[in-house]
Design an enzyme around this catalytic site. Structure first.
Site, short mmCIF file in Angstrom:
data_model
loop_
_atom_site.label_atom_id
_atom_site.label_comp_id
_atom_site.label_asym_id
_atom_site.label_seq_id
_atom_site.Cartn_x
_atom_site.Cartn_y
_atom_site.Cartn_z
N GLU A 152 0.86 -1.19 0.00
CA GLU A 152 0.00 0.00 0.00
C GLU A 152 0.89 1.23 0.00
O GLU A 152 1.86 1.29 0.74
CB GLU A 152 -0.84 -0.04 1.28
CG GLU A 152 -1.76 1.11 1.47
CD GLU A 152 -2.76 1.19 0.34
OE1 GLU A 152 -3.50 0.23 0.11
OE2 GLU A 152 -2.78 2.25 -0.34
N PHE A 153 0.56 2.20 -0.83
CA PHE A 153 1.44 3.37 -0.95
C PHE A 153 0.78 4.65 -0.45
O PHE A 153 1.22 5.74 -0.79
CB PHE A 153 1.86 3.54 -2.41
CG PHE A 153 2.48 2.30 -2.99
CD1 PHE A 153 3.79 1.95 -2.67
CD2 PHE A 153 1.75 1.44 -3.81
CE1 PHE A 153 4.37 0.79 -3.17
CE2 PHE A 153 2.31 0.28 -4.32
CZ PHE A 153 3.62 -0.05 -3.99
N LEU A 154 -0.28 4.52 0.35
CA LEU A 154 -1.01 5.73 0.71
C LEU A 154 -0.19 6.66 1.60
O LEU A 154 0.60 6.22 2.43
CB LEU A 154 -2.35 5.40 1.36
CG LEU A 154 -2.41 4.62 2.66
CD1 LEU A 154 -2.22 5.52 3.87
CD2 LEU A 154 -3.76 3.95 2.75
N ARG A 155 -0.39 7.96 1.37
CA ARG A 155 0.27 8.98 2.17
C ARG A 155 -0.73 9.56 3.16
O ARG A 155 -1.90 9.76 2.80
CB ARG A 155 0.77 10.13 1.28
CG ARG A 155 1.85 9.74 0.32
CD ARG A 155 1.93 10.73 -0.81
NE ARG A 155 0.69 10.72 -1.60
CZ ARG A 155 0.39 11.58 -2.57
NH1 ARG A 155 1.23 12.53 -2.88
NH2 ARG A 155 -0.74 11.49 -3.23
N PHE A 262 9.61 15.76 -3.60
CA PHE A 262 10.47 15.22 -2.54
C PHE A 262 11.87 15.82 -2.58
O PHE A 262 12.85 15.17 -2.25
CB PHE A 262 10.48 13.68 -2.55
CG PHE A 262 9.32 13.15 -1.75
CD1 PHE A 262 8.03 13.32 -2.20
CD2 PHE A 262 9.52 12.54 -0.53
CE1 PHE A 262 6.95 12.91 -1.45
CE2 PHE A 262 8.44 12.11 0.24
CZ PHE A 262 7.15 12.29 -0.23
N GLY A 266 14.74 20.83 4.62
CA GLY A 266 14.19 21.34 5.87
C GLY A 266 14.60 20.43 7.01
O GLY A 266 15.72 19.88 6.99
N CYS A 273 6.42 5.74 8.69
CA CYS A 273 6.92 4.86 7.63
C CYS A 273 8.38 5.08 7.28
O CYS A 273 9.21 4.20 7.50
CB CYS A 273 6.08 5.04 6.37
SG CYS A 273 4.41 4.43 6.57
N LYS A 276 11.29 4.26 9.92
CA LYS A 276 11.33 2.85 10.34
C LYS A 276 11.63 1.93 9.15
O LYS A 276 12.32 0.93 9.28
CB LYS A 276 10.02 2.48 11.05
CG LYS A 276 9.12 1.54 10.32
CD LYS A 276 7.93 1.11 11.12
CE LYS A 276 6.74 0.80 10.25
NZ LYS A 276 6.85 -0.20 9.22
C1 UDX Z 1 5.13 7.78 3.09
C2 UDX Z 1 5.14 7.45 1.58
O1 UDX Z 1 5.15 8.67 0.84
C3 UDX Z 1 3.92 6.62 1.24
O2 UDX Z 1 3.94 6.27 -0.13
C4 UDX Z 1 3.94 5.37 2.09
O3 UDX Z 1 2.81 4.57 1.84
C5 UDX Z 1 4.00 5.72 3.57
O4 UDX Z 1 5.11 6.57 3.82
P1 UDX Z 1 3.82 9.51 4.64
O5 UDX Z 1 4.61 8.93 5.78
O6 UDX Z 1 2.36 9.74 4.80
O7 UDX Z 1 3.98 8.56 3.36
O8 UDX Z 1 4.47 10.92 4.30
P2 UDX Z 1 5.28 11.60 3.12
O9 UDX Z 1 4.40 12.52 2.38
O10 UDX Z 1 6.04 10.60 2.33
O11 UDX Z 1 6.31 12.48 3.97
C6 UDX Z 1 7.24 11.84 4.83
C7 UDX Z 1 8.08 12.88 5.53
O12 UDX Z 1 8.99 13.48 4.60
C8 UDX Z 1 7.33 14.02 6.18
O13 UDX Z 1 7.87 14.26 7.47
C9 UDX Z 1 7.59 15.20 5.25
O14 UDX Z 1 7.55 16.42 5.95
C10 UDX Z 1 8.98 14.88 4.75
N1 UDX Z 1 9.30 15.48 3.44
C11 UDX Z 1 8.58 15.13 2.34
C12 UDX Z 1 10.37 16.36 3.33
O15 UDX Z 1 11.05 16.67 4.33
N2 UDX Z 1 10.68 16.88 2.10
C13 UDX Z 1 9.98 16.56 0.98
O16 UDX Z 1 10.34 17.07 -0.09
C14 UDX Z 1 8.91 15.66 1.10
#
Ligand code: UDX
Length: 449
Positions: A152-155, A262, A266, A273, A276
């Site tokens: 599952e790839f949901l964010r 991505f 910052g 996710c 870990k």
């Molecule tokens: C992630 C994956 O994107 C998703 O596909 C997977 O199913 C679960 O893990 P999520 O944990 O919801 O999803 O968050 P995500 O949007 O990936 O962001 C992860 C972290 O990276 C956040 O703390 C975000 O602030 C940080 N981030 C993201 C950055 O620091 N810079 C970026 O450019 C993008």
């Protein structure tokens, strides 16, 4: 065709998946062992914040498409698919993932499994887990169980959208198990044929071997984490050389081979996710004797953690000793549109600042629940202007829209020191500067901007 499914484990992933399945028209039994979580869901309440999901939950409860139970009963026997959605958290004191909840889930399912039912694992697992689970389940059930992997790839923040209109559907099927492939294709038909608003016939449906499907998820998350740490490493170089990591990201991101997503520098990645998963991946690669293949992930992790320290350094550079200084942290959640505090960079920075002697007041539009009890060294305040009163410095830790649109002049009128450290490069810095703020943004030299 509507099918009957159980969804085992109703955390973030499971609750969203259960609602999405019901929205697709399937009959869903959600199974959750935690009684508090279960009763909340039975009352139509989500135990976490996710935009749009509460309305969808109310809809599927009202239509009778979903019910919630604490365990399997006779009703589970004729389910077509059982989705495994339990957590695989990091083991305390190790990098490895704890897969014990999955093993307990298949043990509990075995007595109710029918020979034609398909078990679809969705949890993020170390490669090889599905094979061991299949053996265990088959032994418990007394016949060769059908088990596939369906990552599952949901964010968080866009979870329902990602579930109903995904980029792709991935299924790992043991060789020759045509039955499972057929069942999985029909369960996802509402997506592939466009009923959920996804473009009809265009959502890729990738069928592969089980090990590859297990790897897809950790590989994807490792790549995303690497991309973020790459730009954060560039931010370190930019800070040392007077360059600007935001302009740099803009310029390299325009190369289609790199891509602009991505690449936001910052205080780095957090959540349930990415941190870990890269650690569990390193642990599993070591077990497989190929640890050096992913040694670089240790650097990805280290760069990420260093950016949190950087904020403390900058605060000290501005204020000298932090003892008894009042610092306002804007944001507690690991990302906007979520109330998830797991490994949240904003929260971790707040704790580090408190550890360095500061009095840290923390604000978040959604995620202040539980902070008072769990982190007594922080002072949560719900009104942002109240929270800002007398602050010597302000730090932005989570880029909520609320903060991007904050009245910088009004905030300036209540603080003691008009310096803001933008840990997410999210504030419209010119209007903050016009309101009298000194803006320090990670990876940038705004005097040169
Ligand atoms: C992630 C994956 O994107 C998703 O596909 C997977 O199913 C679960 O893990 P999520 O944990 O919801 O999803 O968050 P995500 O949007 O990936 O962001 C992860 C972290 O990276 C956040 O703390 C975000 O602030 C940080 N981030 C993201 C950055 O620091 N810079 C970026 O450019 C993008």
């Amino acid at each position: 065709m509507a099918m009957k499914v159980t969804v085992i484990g109703l955390g973030y992933l499971g609750a969203t998946h259960a609602v999405a399945m019901a929205e697709m028209g399937h009959q869903v039994i959600g199974i959750e062992a935690d009684s508090k979580r279960l009763s909340a869901l039975q009352e139509g309440k989500l135990p976490f914040y996710e935009p749009g999901l509460d309305e969808a939950l109310a809809r599927v409860i009202a239509s009778g498409k979903i019910s919630f139970k604490s365990g399997h009963d006779e009703d589970s026997r004729d389910a077509d698919v059982h989705f495994l959605c339990v957590g695989t958290p990091q083991v305390t004191g190790s990098y490895a993932a704890d897969t014990s909840y999955l093993f307990s889930a298949v043990d509990a399912l075995a007595p109710y499994l029918s020979p034609t039912a398909v078990v679809a694992g969705k949890s993020t697992v170390p490669v090889g887990t599905a094979k061991t689970l299949t053996e265990r389940l088959s032994k418990g059930a007394g016949f060769a169980a059908h088990l596939v992997w369906n990552p599952e790839f949901l964010r968080e923040g866009t979870a329902l959208e990602d579930s109903l209109r995904p980029d792709r559907i991935v299924i790992g099927v043991p060789s020759g198990d045509d039955h499972s492939e057929k069942v999985m294709r029909s369960i996802y038909e509402p997506i592939t044929n466009g009923d959920t608003g996804s473009p009809a016939g265009q959502t890729p449906f990738l069928v592969m071997d089980v090990a590859t499907s297990e790897l897809v998820k950790v590989a994807a998350n490792s790549f995303l984490a690497t991309k973020i740490s790459f730009i954060n490493a560039m931010a370190e170089i930019a800070e040392a050389s007077g360059a600007d990591a935001v302009r740099l990201a803009e310029a390299i991101g325009m190369d289609a081979r790199i891509g602009s997503l991505f690449l936001r520098n910052g205080i780095g990645f957090g959540g349930g996710c990415l941190p870990k998963d890269i650690r569990a991946f390193m642990a599993r690669a070591n077990e497989l004797g190929v640890g050096s293949a992913v040694d670089f992930l240790a650097d990805v992790d280290a760069v990420n953690l260093r950016r949190r320290e950087r904020v403390v350094e900058l605060a000290k550079r501005e204020l000298g000793s932090l003892t008894d200084k009042r610092i306002l942290m804007l944001g507690a959640a690991f990302k906007p549109d979520s109330d998830d505090l797991r490994d949240s960079p904003a929260l971790m920075v707040a704790l580090k600042l408190a550890q360095a002697g500061a009095h840290v007041v923390i604000h978040d539009p959604m995620a202040l629940h539980g902070i008072k009890d769990r982190y007594p060294q922080l002072e949560p305040i719900e009104d942002v202007f109240e929270a800002a009163k007398g602050a010597d410095i302000v730090v932005l830790g989570t880029e909520w829209k609320f903060y991007r649109e904050l009245d910088a002049s009004k905030l300036a009128s209540v603080v003691s020191g008009k310096t803001v450290i933008d840990g997410r490069n999210a504030l419209p810095y010119q209007s903050w500067q016009e309101a009298g703020w000194k803006v320090i943004a990670l990876g940038r030299n705004l005097e040169n901007a």
